[in-house]
Design an enzyme around this catalytic site. Structure first.
Site, PDB file in Angstrom:
ATOM      1  N   ASP A  95       0.815  -1.220   0.000  1.00 13.86           N
ATOM      2  CA  ASP A  95       0.000   0.000   0.000  1.00 13.86           C
ATOM      3  C   ASP A  95       0.848   1.270   0.000  1.00 13.86           C
ATOM      4  OD1 ASP A  95      -2.220  -1.767   0.263  1.00 13.86           O
ATOM      5  OD2 ASP A  95      -1.777  -1.888   2.392  1.00 13.86           O
ATOM      6  N   GLU A  96       1.921   1.255  -0.778  1.00 10.84           N
ATOM      7  CA  GLU A  96       2.808   2.432  -0.844  1.00 10.84           C
ATOM      8  C   GLU A  96       2.621   3.208  -2.139  1.00 10.84           C
ATOM      9  OE1 GLU A  96       4.134  -0.729  -1.040  1.00 10.84           O
ATOM     10  OE2 GLU A  96       5.332  -1.161   0.738  1.00 10.84           O
ATOM     11  N   GLY A 132       1.132   1.269  -7.515  1.00 14.28           N
ATOM     12  CA  GLY A 132       0.285   1.312  -8.709  1.00 14.28           C
ATOM     13  C   GLY A 132       0.410   2.656  -9.412  1.00 14.28           C
ATOM     14  N   HIS A 135      -4.078  -2.567  -6.648  1.00 12.50           N
ATOM     15  CA  HIS A 135      -3.476  -1.359  -7.210  1.00 12.50           C
ATOM     16  C   HIS A 135      -4.569  -0.378  -7.617  1.00 12.50           C
ATOM     17  CE1 HIS A 135       0.585  -3.408  -8.351  1.00 12.50           C
ATOM     18  NE2 HIS A 135       0.515  -3.079  -7.097  1.00 12.50           N
ATOM     19  N   THR A 141      -5.456 -11.989   3.375  1.00  6.64           N
ATOM     20  CA  THR A 141      -6.482 -11.389   2.521  1.00  6.64           C
ATOM     21  C   THR A 141      -7.536 -12.419   2.097  1.00  6.64           C
ATOM     22  OG1 THR A 141      -5.181 -11.846   0.544  1.00  6.64           O
ATOM     23  CG2 THR A 141      -4.834  -9.703   1.592  1.00  6.64           C
ATOM     24  N   THR A 164      -8.186  -4.069  -1.354  1.00  7.30           N
ATOM     25  CA  THR A 164      -8.608  -5.444  -1.599  1.00  7.30           C
ATOM     26  C   THR A 164      -9.633  -5.918  -0.581  1.00  7.30           C
ATOM     27  OG1 THR A 164      -6.533  -5.987  -2.661  1.00  7.30           O
ATOM     28  CG2 THR A 164      -7.752  -7.836  -1.772  1.00  7.30           C
ATOM     29  N   THR A 165      -9.406  -5.565   0.681  1.00  7.75           N
ATOM     30  CA  THR A 165     -10.245  -6.124   1.750  1.00  7.75           C
ATOM     31  C   THR A 165     -11.188  -5.101   2.373  1.00  7.75           C
ATOM     32  OG1 THR A 165      -8.515  -5.600   3.328  1.00  7.75           O
ATOM     33  CG2 THR A 165      -8.466  -7.812   2.377  1.00  7.75           C
ATOM     34  N   ARG A 191     -10.500  -3.382   4.788  1.00  8.08           N
ATOM     35  CA  ARG A 191     -10.191  -3.290   6.221  1.00  8.08           C
ATOM     36  C   ARG A 191      -9.452  -2.001   6.556  1.00  8.08           C
ATOM     37  NH1 ARG A 191      -6.917  -8.832   7.015  1.00  8.08           N
ATOM     38  NH2 ARG A 191      -5.780  -7.847   5.317  1.00  8.08           N
TER      39      ARG A 191
HETATM   40  P1  IMP Z   1      -1.801 -13.143   2.228  1.00  6.08           P
HETATM   41  O1  IMP Z   1      -0.823 -12.649   1.237  1.00  6.08           O
HETATM   42  O2  IMP Z   1      -3.226 -12.975   1.812  1.00  6.08           O
HETATM   43  O3  IMP Z   1      -1.503 -14.553   2.700  1.00  6.08           O
HETATM   44  O4  IMP Z   1      -1.660 -12.232   3.545  1.00  6.08           O
HETATM   45  C1  IMP Z   1      -0.499 -12.269   4.370  1.00  6.08           C
HETATM   46  C2  IMP Z   1      -0.282 -10.915   5.045  1.00  6.08           C
HETATM   47  O5  IMP Z   1       0.109  -9.959   4.070  1.00  6.08           O
HETATM   48  C3  IMP Z   1      -1.542 -10.344   5.700  1.00  6.08           C
HETATM   49  O6  IMP Z   1      -1.138  -9.627   6.861  1.00  6.08           O
HETATM   50  C4  IMP Z   1      -2.089  -9.385   4.660  1.00  6.08           C
HETATM   51  O7  IMP Z   1      -2.859  -8.361   5.218  1.00  6.08           O
HETATM   52  C5  IMP Z   1      -0.803  -8.858   4.042  1.00  6.08           C
HETATM   53  N1  IMP Z   1      -0.978  -8.482   2.624  1.00  6.08           N
HETATM   54  C6  IMP Z   1      -1.020  -9.310   1.554  1.00  6.08           C
HETATM   55  N2  IMP Z   1      -1.132  -8.608   0.412  1.00  6.08           N
HETATM   56  C7  IMP Z   1      -1.137  -7.305   0.764  1.00  6.08           C
HETATM   57  C8  IMP Z   1      -1.197  -6.087   0.015  1.00  6.08           C
HETATM   58  O8  IMP Z   1      -1.245  -6.061  -1.221  1.00  6.08           O
HETATM   59  N3  IMP Z   1      -1.182  -4.923   0.730  1.00  6.08           N
HETATM   60  C9  IMP Z   1      -1.080  -4.923   2.085  1.00  6.08           C
HETATM   61  N4  IMP Z   1      -1.011  -6.037   2.829  1.00  6.08           N
HETATM   62  C10 IMP Z   1      -1.039  -7.223   2.178  1.00  6.08           C
HETATM   63 MG    MG Z   2      -2.430  -2.341  -2.105  1.00  7.55          MG
END
Ligand code: IMP
Ligand code: MG
Length: 338
Positions: free
Chosen positions: A18-19, A22, A48, A129, A250-251, A253
């Site tokens: 999230d920096e 994109g 992105h 996610t 994406t989420t 949250r």
């Molecule tokens: P996973 O990649 O869905 O298994 O998530 C593993 C960890 O990475 C979790 O804490 C997610 O929130 C974080 N995470 C995965 N993808 C992203 C992203 O694109 N942005 C921010 N956090 C991410």
């Molecule tokens: Mg992101």
């Protein structure tokens, strides 16, 4: 066109994802200098957000090259969920983009619905996610996974594995989510560092620029003891959450926010080999008129954004020998002197 790669530029995240990668990648792609834009790792756990002609678009897996009519490659170390991919294709088609430019490595792995169900059931405590990432990579490394080349649906999208000319690689997630460098097990299951881009099939010697993306404050979506619950009790940090609209693409949250940890940033820059760093969202601190960062476990306060920038510049120039350019950007404007 000869079949040689001239150079590879890479954009990677230096924090926890999230920096605004994109935004940076879209800006670079727009220059028209690249023959390919490639994703090297992860799946649709990424998000992105990109503005094209003042319209906002969101992608999760498909590289941002698609917005500027550039062949967009999903590499062999990526993982692909079929119906999520279909939906993304449909969304891009409906918005007038040429989806024939999208290609997937035959060696990328398929995320199944079982992977997703398992992620939801067993990985909740890590705040993933829920896109099936960990179970899919587990099966890949156990050598029982399914490659994209073995799924009929993907036939029209199979990449011929050729790269030539000028190549741009887009990172997903960030340095501190890397499977090796991050706070294991609160990490993702892939390589977020730029060397991971070589999985696309080129020599590391071809890498030219490494654009490192950072925000001027730290954010974390998902569980991580490095971002304790107590951050939510700090009203200054909660103002940053609101002002910076720190909610996941994406989420959805809410992300946890902390002041920029400059020691962690230095480590991320030095390990990635970042040559150009782009520090974004400085307008968020300006709006709040609150300028802080963490150095050696101590909070430092500044009177102005300029004072804070001067401190960051001095620190990075003295501790990060690979960096030759430090750029700042705000939330809405593009960095136009990349
Ligand atoms: P996973 O990649 O869905 O298994 O998530 C593993 C960890 O990475 C979790 O804490 C997610 O929130 C974080 N995470 C995965 N993808 C992203 C992203 O694109 N942005 C921010 N956090 C991410
Ligand atoms: Mg992101």
């Amino acid at each position: 066109m000869n079949n040689k790669i001239n150079f590879v530029d890479i954009c990677c995240g230096l924090n926890w994802g999230d920096e605004a990668k994109g935004k940076i990648i879209a800006q670079l792609a727009k220059s028209g200098h690249y023959n390919f834009v490639c994703r090297w790792a992860g799946g649709n756990n990424a998000g992105h957000t990109v503005y094209v002609n003042n319209k906002k678009y969101k992608t999760h897996l498909i590289p941002c090259g698609i917005f500027y009519n550039i062949p967009s490659i999903i590499g062999p170390d990526c993982v692909v969920h079929m119906s999520s991919f279909q939906n993304e294709i449909l969304y891009l088609k409906q918005n007038g983009f040429n989806t024939e430019l999208i290609k997937i490595s035959p060696k990328a792995h398929l995320v199944t619905d079982n992977h997703i169900n398992e992620d939801v059931k067993d990985y909740k405590s890590q705040g993933t996610t829920s896109k099936g990432i960990a179970p899919c990579y587990r099966d890949k490394y156990a050598r029982v996974g399914t490659q994209i080349k073995d799924v009929d649906y993907f036939k029209p999208y199979i990449w011929d594995e050729a790269l030539y000319g000028n190549v741009l690689c887009e990172g997903a997630q960030g340095f501190w989510l890397d499977i090796n460098q991050g706070n294991y097990p609160y990490v993702t299951s892939s390589t977020t560092l730029p060397y991971g881009a070589c999985s696309l099939g080129f020599s590391p010697k071809l890498i030219r620029h490494i654009y490192g993306a950072s925000k001027i404050y730290d954010t974390r979506s998902g569980t991580d003891p490095h971002f304790p619950e107590s951050l939510l009790d700090n009203s200054d940090l909660m103002s940053v959450v609101q002002q910076g609209n720190e909610f996941g693409a994406t989420t959805g949250r809410m992300r946890k926010v902390n002041w920029l940890n400059i020691n962690k940033l230095v480590k991320a820059i030095n390990t990635t080999g970042t040559t150009i760093i782009i520090i974004s969202k400085i307008d968020v601190l300006e709006e709040l008129n609150n300028y802080k960062l963490i150095e050696n476990n101590t909070i430092l306060s500044f009177n102005s954004i300029q004072e804070m920038k001067d401190h960051i510049n001095d620190t990075l120039h003295s501790q990060c020998s690979s960096v030759y350019k430090i750029l700042y950007s705000n939330n809405v404007e593009f960095v136009d002197n990349l």
